[in-house]
Design a protein around this motif. Structure first.
Motif, PDB file in Angstrom:
ATOM      1  N   HIS A  53      49.534  21.142  26.417  1.00  0.00           N
ATOM      2  CA  HIS A  53      49.366  21.848  27.699  1.00  0.00           C
ATOM      3  C   HIS A  53      49.060  20.855  28.818  1.00  0.00           C
ATOM      4  N   GLN A  54      49.223  21.353  30.029  1.00  0.00           N
ATOM      5  CA  GLN A  54      49.024  20.514  31.215  1.00  0.00           C
ATOM      6  C   GLN A  54      47.728  20.894  31.940  1.00  0.00           C
ATOM      7  N   GLY A  55      46.780  21.463  31.214  1.00  0.00           N
ATOM      8  CA  GLY A  55      45.499  21.803  31.827  1.00  0.00           C
ATOM      9  C   GLY A  55      45.246  23.306  31.820  1.00  0.00           C
ATOM     10  N   VAL A  56      43.963  23.662  31.660  1.00  0.00           N
ATOM     11  CA  VAL A  56      43.575  25.077  31.670  1.00  0.00           C
ATOM     12  C   VAL A  56      42.564  25.268  32.797  1.00  0.00           C
ATOM     13  N   THR A  57      42.838  26.225  33.650  1.00  0.00           N
ATOM     14  CA  THR A  57      42.006  26.462  34.832  1.00  0.00           C
ATOM     15  C   THR A  57      41.533  27.904  34.876  1.00  0.00           C
ATOM     16  N   LEU A  58      40.267  28.085  35.267  1.00  0.00           N
ATOM     17  CA  LEU A  58      39.739  29.435  35.516  1.00  0.00           C
ATOM     18  C   LEU A  58      39.642  29.633  37.025  1.00  0.00           C
ATOM     19  N   THR A  59      40.035  30.792  37.493  1.00  0.00           N
ATOM     20  CA  THR A  59      39.907  31.113  38.916  1.00  0.00           C
ATOM     21  C   THR A  59      39.126  32.410  39.051  1.00  0.00           C
ATOM     22  N   MET A  60      38.099  32.371  39.894  1.00  0.00           N
ATOM     23  CA  MET A  60      37.343  33.579  40.179  1.00  0.00           C
ATOM     24  C   MET A  60      37.753  34.055  41.560  1.00  0.00           C
ATOM     25  N   GLU A  61      38.115  35.328  41.632  1.00  0.00           N
ATOM     26  CA  GLU A  61      38.578  35.840  42.916  1.00  0.00           C
ATOM     27  C   GLU A  61      37.911  37.180  43.211  1.00  0.00           C
ATOM     28  N   GLY A  62      37.555  37.360  44.468  1.00  0.00           N
ATOM     29  CA  GLY A  62      37.064  38.652  44.942  1.00  0.00           C
ATOM     30  C   GLY A  62      37.885  39.008  46.158  1.00  0.00           C
ATOM     31  N   LEU A  63      38.451  40.200  46.138  1.00  0.00           N
ATOM     32  CA  LEU A  63      39.424  40.547  47.167  1.00  0.00           C
ATOM     33  C   LEU A  63      39.230  41.991  47.628  1.00  0.00           C
ATOM     34  N   VAL A  64      39.288  42.186  48.943  1.00  0.00           N
ATOM     35  CA  VAL A  64      39.369  43.547  49.480  1.00  0.00           C
ATOM     36  C   VAL A  64      40.823  43.741  49.882  1.00  0.00           C
ATOM     37  N   THR A  65      41.481  44.734  49.317  1.00  0.00           N
ATOM     38  CA  THR A  65      42.849  45.031  49.765  1.00  0.00           C
ATOM     39  C   THR A  65      42.850  46.375  50.466  1.00  0.00           C
ATOM     40  N   LEU A  66      43.555  46.397  51.578  1.00  0.00           N
ATOM     41  CA  LEU A  66      43.617  47.601  52.411  1.00  0.00           C
ATOM     42  C   LEU A  66      45.062  48.068  52.455  1.00  0.00           C
ATOM     43  N   GLN A  67      45.230  49.351  52.360  1.00  0.00           N
ATOM     44  CA  GLN A  67      46.576  49.893  52.356  1.00  0.00           C
ATOM     45  C   GLN A  67      46.617  51.070  53.308  1.00  0.00           C
ATOM     46  N   LEU A  68      47.782  51.265  53.924  1.00  0.00           N
ATOM     47  CA  LEU A  68      47.892  52.367  54.864  1.00  0.00           C
ATOM     48  C   LEU A  68      48.527  53.566  54.188  1.00  0.00           C
ATOM     49  N   SER A  69      48.066  54.752  54.553  1.00  0.00           N
ATOM     50  CA  SER A  69      48.722  55.953  54.059  1.00  0.00           C
ATOM     51  C   SER A  69      50.044  56.091  54.805  1.00  0.00           C
ATOM     52  N   ALA A  70      50.965  56.851  54.210  1.00  0.00           N
ATOM     53  CA  ALA A  70      52.287  57.038  54.822  1.00  0.00           C
ATOM     54  C   ALA A  70      52.160  57.498  56.269  1.00  0.00           C
ATOM     55  N   LYS A  71      51.213  58.375  56.530  1.00  0.00           N
ATOM     56  CA  LYS A  71      51.108  58.943  57.882  1.00  0.00           C
ATOM     57  C   LYS A  71      50.619  57.900  58.893  1.00  0.00           C
TER      58      LYS A  71
END
Ligand SMILES: *[C@@H]1O[C@H](CO)[C@@H](O)[C@H](O)[C@H]1NC(C)=O
Ligand SMILES: *[C@@H]1O[C@H](CO)[C@@H](O)[C@H](O)[C@H]1NC(C)=O
Length: 316
Positions: A53-71
């Motif tokens: 292998h070419q390396g093993v990495t851990l990534t910690m992510e915290g994300l707020v995702t916002l989505q719009l309603s159709a209207k």
């Protein structure tokens, strides 16, 4: 035939290397500043020997995702930028330098501090419709050109660490009376039968780990009742100073009375808040997550009336 592994299972087993993350904490709940500990598990199956292998990495992510309603989509195009995902955590950790793992199972322990990106606030985990707040740990194994890179992701949950992060619960009993003259969302009041329902919620401000409790009594109702229901509703707002989109959707519905209930009988109200689908009431510059309760009275002819009560959820 005996219950041995199917051909498909055998074939999947033979298929090279698998990657996994196991967290030490079974409930996967963490707070800001905690150490997220666990092991990365690399396992080879079947005949294959060591893994390059070419390396093993851990990534910690915290994300707020916002989505719009159709209207809301049309309404929002002008300031779409304010709906970009908000990164709360973004850290990586190398768990293995490029090299080889032996055949069989290898476990690499890790300890990863949970720290916000810059001065970001770590909001509690919340799975909604238009707002999602999610924390993940992802492991990537880079391979040489001939083998596919491997990846595995697990979600962990975030809770506020102390009272300082959030408003504290203030017990505030909420008595109510529902009658034709109190209904604000009915156009043709003459179609509504005469009725009076009285009751109270023990508090409109609640610790998220406590149930919503209270009671109601049908004092009078000239039409037969089919059902009385309590609905938990999320109100999600995406936007900013230039404008916003607000959508209310139902999370759960609990029937508290079935059929034409006795007049004058006190009926208990009890509702547990589902984790993941609720969080402490949240209001930020870019989005809001709020909660409401609806009391729904369904008459035998399927006409229904609804009364709405905003509530406030807190962690402490
Ligand atoms: C997350 O961190 C990586 C590397 O540290 C960086 O390349 C990437 O741009 C960051 N992403 C965000 C959204 O901050
Ligand atoms: C957080 O940092 C950004 C820039 O890095 C700054 O503009 C903002 O005012 C800071 N917010 C707080 C609450 O300190």
């Amino acid at each position: 035939m005996s219950g041995g592994p199917s051909l498909l299972q055998q074939r999947q087993k033979k298929e090279g290397t698998t990657l996994d993350i196991r967290l030490k904490k079974i409930n996967k709940i963490y707070r800001e500043g905690d150490i997220v500990a666990g092991v990365v598990v690399i396992e080879t199956h079947g005949v294959s020997g060591e893994v390059q292998h070419q390396g093993v990495t851990l990534t910690m992510e915290g994300l707020v995702t916002l989505q719009l309603s159709a209207k809301s989509v049309g309404l929002f195009e002008a300031f779409y930028n304010s709906l970009k995902p908000i990164t709360l955590v973004n850290n990586s950790l190398e768990v293995a330098k490029p090299g080889k793992f032996p055949g069989g199972k290898t476990e690499i322990p890790f300890e990863f501090p949970l720290k916000p990106k810059g001065n970001k606030t770590l909001y509690e985990t919340y799975h909604g419709v238009f707002v999602n707040i999610q924390y993940t740990l992802k492991v990537d194994m880079k391979r040489s050109l001939l083998s596919k890179d491997l990846q595995k992701q697990v979600e962990f949950l975030l809770e506020y660490k102390s009272e300082a992060d959030t408003e504290k619960t203030k017990i505030s009993p909420l008595p109510f009376t529902i009658a034709p003259e109190t209904l604000t969302n009915v156009k043709e009041k003459q179609n509504v039968p005469q009725f009076k329902v009285k009751g109270r919620f023990d508090s409109s401000s609640l610790k998220i780990t406590n149930p919503l409790t209270g009671h109601l009594t049908v004092e009078q109702c000239e039409a037969p009742i089919k059902s009385i229901e309590i609905q938990l509703v999320r109100v999600e707002t995406c936007g900013c100073a230039e404008g916003y989109a607000k959508d209310a959707t139902e999370i759960q519905n609990i029937q508290v009375a079935d059929g034409d209930v006795c007049r004058g009988l006190s009926i208990p109200i009890y509702m547990i808040f589902p984790r993941l689908f609720t969080c402490p009431t949240l209001s930020t510059n870019n989005f809001k997550v709020e909660f409401e309760i609806n009391i729904v009275i369904v008459f035998l002819d399927d006409h229904l009336v609804t009364e709405n009560f905003p509530i406030k959820l807190t962690r402490y």
